[in-house]
Design an enzyme around this catalytic site. Structure first.
Site, PDB file in Angstrom:
ATOM      1  N   HIS A  58       0.993  -1.054   0.067  1.00 53.27           N
ATOM      2  CA  HIS A  58      -0.092  -0.055   0.028  1.00 53.27           C
ATOM      3  C   HIS A  58       0.824   1.066  -0.056  1.00 53.27           C
ATOM      4  O   HIS A  58       0.426   2.320  -0.380  1.00 53.27           O
ATOM      5  CB  HIS A  58      -0.925  -0.031   1.264  1.00 53.27           C
TER       6      HIS A  58
ATOM      7  N   ASP B  84       3.878   9.184  -0.809  1.00 51.69           N
ATOM      8  CA  ASP B  84       2.666   8.546  -0.300  1.00 51.69           C
ATOM      9  C   ASP B  84       2.353   7.684  -1.493  1.00 51.69           C
ATOM     10  O   ASP B  84       2.297   8.068  -2.527  1.00 51.69           O
ATOM     11  CB  ASP B  84       1.112   9.578  -0.264  1.00 51.69           C
TER      12      ASP B  84
HETATM   13  P1  ADP Z   1      -2.630   6.285   4.958  1.00 54.62           P
HETATM   14  O1  ADP Z   1      -3.171   5.270   4.319  1.00 54.62           O
HETATM   15  O2  ADP Z   1      -1.189   6.696   5.306  1.00 54.62           O
HETATM   16  O3  ADP Z   1      -3.612   6.820   6.380  1.00 54.62           O
HETATM   17  P2  ADP Z   1      -4.669   7.528   3.167  1.00 54.62           P
HETATM   18  O4  ADP Z   1      -4.915   9.001   2.675  1.00 54.62           O
HETATM   19  O5  ADP Z   1      -4.332   6.727   1.834  1.00 54.62           O
HETATM   20  O6  ADP Z   1      -3.537   7.546   3.825  1.00 54.62           O
HETATM   21  O7  ADP Z   1      -5.964   6.940   3.621  1.00 54.62           O
HETATM   22  C1  ADP Z   1      -6.233   7.431   5.000  1.00 54.62           C
HETATM   23  C2  ADP Z   1      -7.491   6.846   5.233  1.00 54.62           C
HETATM   24  O8  ADP Z   1      -7.994   7.156   6.561  1.00 54.62           O
HETATM   25  C3  ADP Z   1      -8.786   7.698   4.350  1.00 54.62           C
HETATM   26  O9  ADP Z   1      -9.942   6.772   4.141  1.00 54.62           O
HETATM   27  C4  ADP Z   1      -9.158   8.859   5.315  1.00 54.62           C
HETATM   28  O10 ADP Z   1     -10.404   9.228   5.196  1.00 54.62           O
HETATM   29  C5  ADP Z   1      -9.058   8.251   6.682  1.00 54.62           C
HETATM   30  N1  ADP Z   1      -8.254   9.431   7.391  1.00 54.62           N
HETATM   31  C6  ADP Z   1      -7.193   9.980   7.103  1.00 54.62           C
HETATM   32  N2  ADP Z   1      -7.162  11.024   8.331  1.00 54.62           N
HETATM   33  C7  ADP Z   1      -7.970  10.923   8.900  1.00 54.62           C
HETATM   34  C8  ADP Z   1      -8.579  11.812  10.126  1.00 54.62           C
HETATM   35  N3  ADP Z   1      -7.873  12.803  10.538  1.00 54.62           N
HETATM   36  N4  ADP Z   1      -9.655  11.446  10.585  1.00 54.62           N
HETATM   37  C9  ADP Z   1     -10.595  10.297  10.224  1.00 54.62           C
HETATM   38  N5  ADP Z   1     -10.049   9.604   9.217  1.00 54.62           N
HETATM   39  C10 ADP Z   1      -8.985   9.886   8.300  1.00 54.62           C
HETATM   40  O1  F6P Z   2      -1.604   2.688   4.411  1.00 47.46           O
HETATM   41  C1  F6P Z   2      -0.585   2.457   5.317  1.00 47.46           C
HETATM   42  C2  F6P Z   2      -1.102   1.797   6.622  1.00 47.46           C
HETATM   43  O2  F6P Z   2      -0.046   1.398   7.512  1.00 47.46           O
HETATM   44  C3  F6P Z   2      -2.102   0.941   6.730  1.00 47.46           C
HETATM   45  O3  F6P Z   2      -1.802  -0.174   6.365  1.00 47.46           O
HETATM   46  C4  F6P Z   2      -2.547   1.243   7.968  1.00 47.46           C
HETATM   47  O4  F6P Z   2      -4.227   0.802   8.380  1.00 47.46           O
HETATM   48  C5  F6P Z   2      -2.532   2.786   8.191  1.00 47.46           C
HETATM   49  O5  F6P Z   2      -1.470   3.156   7.668  1.00 47.46           O
HETATM   50  C6  F6P Z   2      -2.661   3.145   9.669  1.00 47.46           C
HETATM   51  O6  F6P Z   2      -1.698   2.682  10.198  1.00 47.46           O
HETATM   52  P1  F6P Z   2      -1.422   1.742  11.670  1.00 47.46           P
HETATM   53  O7  F6P Z   2      -1.986   0.382  11.332  1.00 47.46           O
HETATM   54  O8  F6P Z   2       0.182   1.515  11.962  1.00 47.46           O
HETATM   55  O9  F6P Z   2      -2.152   2.419  12.783  1.00 47.46           O
END
Ligand code: ADP
Ligand code: F6P
Length: 447
Positions: free
Chosen positions: A156, A350
């Site tokens: 991912h 990212d």
């Molecule tokens: P990552 O996997 O690194 O966290 P992504 O943007 O690909 O980043 O995915 C994050 C997911 O988590 C998205 O579905 C988003 O809506 C959710 N998310 C990210 N930040 C927040 C937040 N501040 N509060 C709630 N949900 C969040």
């Molecule tokens: O997208 C990267 C990721 O490590 C996901 O696999 C995971 O669900 C999310 O970020 C949040 O991180 P963590 O599982 O370490 O709280």
């Protein structure tokens, strides 16, 4: 139809299982379809005496099997090697990476523990789909235990260029672990090219392919439209008093470029003073991995930076930056994204960045907001209608924000339409179905 076995570090909690909302869970629900599925992973708990066999619960055709980790294994595997070494390295931040042999040993031990607990649950025809950087060695560990069915792996996060990867001690062993899979999926062409260069140099036959992950845009759009009119949406709009909202939504993670975002916003206020008093920036960044050193340092940095920017820039009747580290429910966030004039997404690196896609889905098609998007997000390869910029330069960030704030409505619509088509084409469901179809057609490895 073969049974699908999904393995990921985190498995939806019992509370999440009834609705299976959110990112990976939604995507996988689509892939599961009517198929019998087993989802295996960490329970989210540690214990001094973890039971040797997984705890299994069922929900319709999905079985959830989870195991606890020993506290020392959690430390070394999750905090240490996965999030203290692989995460920074894969996000091109070698300076933040910390390698310890005992963490690496714990990472390998936990992957063996996963394989030992999972192997007795497997049947010969199963399709196995392993997720993310925590579990790269799992496929090879299962092969050693005799599993001969098809093995797929999806990363991912980004995969770095070979010169960065070189910094990883024992990197050759991890590369050989990648090579145990029949299908390897990455988010972008660049990530696949990086891994494929190393696989070719190592003499491995397998090649990674690109499967860009998506969201469920129609469902998200409906949620956003409803929540924007809900009580929190109304409160937010009233508090803005007609000011344009610039919105940032992320986990509190150094890969997201939040300090750079704050500095870019500060620069907007200095260089384009016509926006002073007319914009509000809202950053929602709940604490993530708060027990990892580098994340604690980021939190301190942001507390100080937010305080300084407001101290220097605020006026007695206007505070430019609102910064929250508490969590906000997902549907409330969707509503906030619809209310925002600008979605500001600034990762320094990212894999994809789903927030960017969610912002697009949340917009009102008649009067959409503009997306200001870092060129270092995987999503920038798909969302040509975004204002793409380099977040390392606060002036460039300020200029992109200024352009976004002054875009005529007609141009916002054209840009949004382009982005919506990309987001609607490449949904979470399509992503998961494509991957599983590829896995199904991959030649089964010889036993
Ligand atoms: P990552 O996997 O690194 O966290 P992504 O943007 O690909 O980043 O995915 C994050 C997911 O988590 C998205 O579905 C988003 O809506 C959710 N998310 C990210 N930040 C927040 C937040 N501040 N509060 C709630 N949900 C969040
Ligand atoms: O997208 C990267 C990721 O490590 C996901 O696999 C995971 O669900 C999310 O970020 C949040 O991180 P963590 O599982 O370490 O709280």
């Amino acid at each position: 139809m073969s049974r699908l076995v999904i393995v990921s570090n985190r498995v939806p909690s019992p509370r999440e299982r009834s609705q299976l909302a959110g990112g990976l869970a939604v995507a996988l629900r689509e892939a599961i379809g009517g198929r019998e599925t087993l989802w295996f992973g960490w329970s989210g708990s540690t214990s001094q005496n973890p039971p040797a066999t997984p705890r299994v619960t069922r929900l319709g055709r999905i079985g959830f099997a989870t195991i606890d980790l020993l506290p020392a294994d959690y430390e070394g595997y999750y905090r240490g090697f996965s999030n203290g070494m692989l995460w920074p390295l894969f996000h091109y931040r070698t300076g933040l990476a910390e390698f310890r042999r005992e963490d690496h040993a714990a990472y390998r031990r936990v992957n063996e523990t996963f394989a030992a607990a999972l192997a007795p649950l497997l049947r010969p025809g199963d399709l196995l789909w392993v997720h993310d950087y925590h579990l790269i060695p799992l496929g090879a560990a299962l092969r050693r235990r005799g599993f001969s069915g098809r093995l797929g792996f999806f990363l991912h996060v980004p995969f770095p260029s070979p010169t960065i990867y070189e910094a990883l001690p024992q990197g050759d062993a991890l590369l050989a672990d990648f090579a145990a899979y029949d299908v390897i999926g990455l988010q972008t062409q660049q990530d696949a090219a990086n891994l494929n260069t190393l696989l070719a140099e190592g003499g491995f036959a397998v090649r990674a392919s690109v499967f860009p992950i998506g969201i469920e845009p129609h469902a998200f759009a409906r949620e956003a439209a409803a929540a924007a009119e809900g009580p929190e949406g109304v409160r937010l709009r009233e508090s803005l008093a007609d000011r344009a909202l610039i919105l940032g939504v992320d986990r509190l993670d150094y890969s997201k470029g939040i300090p750079q975002r704050f500095r870019g916003f500060e620069q907007l206020l200095k260089r384009f003073p016509e926006h002073r008093g007319r914009v509000t920036m809202l950053q929602i960044a709940p604490v993530s991995r708060g027990d990892v050193t580098q994340y604690r340092a980021l939190r301190r940095e942001l507390d100080e930076l937010a305080g300084r920017i407001n101290g220097m820039q605020a006026e007695f009747d206007w505070v430019p930056l609102r910064y929250l580290t508490q969590t906000v429910p997902r549907n409330t966030l969707a509503g906030f994204q619809r209310i925002a004039a600008i979605g500001l997404v600034t990762p320094l690196r990212d894999g994809m960045n789903l927030v960017a896609k969610e912002f697009v889905a949340a917009q009102d098609p008649q009067n959409p907001g503009a997306l200001v998007l870092s060129r270092f997000a995987g999503a920038a390869h798909e969302l040509a209608g975004a204002l793409v910029f380099n977040p390392y330069d606060p002036d460039e960030t300020a200029e992109a924000l200024h352009i976004a704030l002054t875009l005529p409505e007609a141009e916002r619509r054209v840009r949004w339409q382009q982005m919506w088509e990309a987001v609607a084409r490449n949904t979470a469901g399509a992503w998961a179905r494509n991957f599983v179809a590829r896995l199904e057609h991959a030649a089964a490895a010889a036993a």
